[in-house]
Design a protein around this motif. Sequence first.
Motif, short mmCIF file in Angstrom:
data_model
loop_
_atom_site.label_atom_id
_atom_site.label_comp_id
_atom_site.label_asym_id
_atom_site.label_seq_id
_atom_site.Cartn_x
_atom_site.Cartn_y
_atom_site.Cartn_z
N ARG A 35 0.83 -1.21 0.00
CA ARG A 35 0.00 0.00 0.00
C ARG A 35 0.86 1.26 0.00
O ARG A 35 0.59 2.21 -0.73
CB ARG A 35 -0.94 -0.02 1.21
N ASN A 56 -6.15 9.75 3.69
CA ASN A 56 -6.94 8.76 4.44
C ASN A 56 -6.23 7.42 4.47
O ASN A 56 -6.18 6.75 5.51
CB ASN A 56 -8.34 8.62 3.86
N ALA A 57 -5.67 7.01 3.32
CA ALA A 57 -4.95 5.75 3.27
C ALA A 57 -3.74 5.79 4.21
O ALA A 57 -3.47 4.82 4.94
CB ALA A 57 -4.50 5.46 1.84
N SER A 92 -3.47 7.59 6.91
CA SER A 92 -3.98 7.54 8.30
C SER A 92 -4.30 6.11 8.71
O SER A 92 -4.00 5.69 9.83
CB SER A 92 -5.23 8.41 8.43
N GLU A 93 -4.90 5.35 7.80
CA GLU A 93 -5.21 3.94 8.09
C GLU A 93 -3.94 3.14 8.32
O GLU A 93 -3.86 2.33 9.25
CB GLU A 93 -6.02 3.34 6.94
N ILE A 94 -2.94 3.36 7.48
CA ILE A 94 -1.68 2.64 7.61
C ILE A 94 -0.98 3.04 8.91
O ILE A 94 -0.46 2.18 9.63
CB ILE A 94 -0.78 2.90 6.39
N GLU A 95 -0.99 4.33 9.21
CA GLU A 95 -0.35 4.82 10.43
C GLU A 95 -0.92 4.13 11.67
O GLU A 95 -0.19 3.81 12.61
CB GLU A 95 -0.51 6.32 10.54
N ALA A 96 -2.23 3.89 11.66
CA ALA A 96 -2.89 3.25 12.80
C ALA A 96 -2.47 1.78 12.95
O ALA A 96 -2.61 1.20 14.02
CB ALA A 96 -4.40 3.34 12.65
N GLU A 97 -1.94 1.20 11.88
CA GLU A 97 -1.58 -0.22 11.89
C GLU A 97 -0.11 -0.49 12.19
O GLU A 97 0.28 -1.65 12.34
CB GLU A 97 -1.94 -0.86 10.55
N ARG A 106 1.87 12.66 5.59
CA ARG A 106 0.50 13.19 5.59
C ARG A 106 0.50 14.70 5.78
O ARG A 106 -0.23 15.43 5.10
CB ARG A 106 -0.32 12.49 6.67
#
Length: 88
Positions: A28, A56-57, A59-64, A75
Amino acid sequence: MPDPDLLTAARDSIETARERTDGELDDRLASIADRLESAVDAGRTLDHGTLARLQNALSEIEAEIDDGDEIATARDRLSTYREDVAGV
């Protein structure tokens, strides 16, 4: 006019983050980095919708991931770039 150097800097941050990821997350991040590089190479300005999806992508990756500093930096650079994009 948005500064393309911000896209390059965001891509560089993503590439640094890729060093600590593998599998799907790495794929990703590679896809996002490729999109940024392609835009810079083609001299294209990314629109608000594209930038929002990329942010947004990220942010999702950062959370993981455990250490998301480079993702947050990427970002933020996209946010700064976006400030100078025409339209809303």
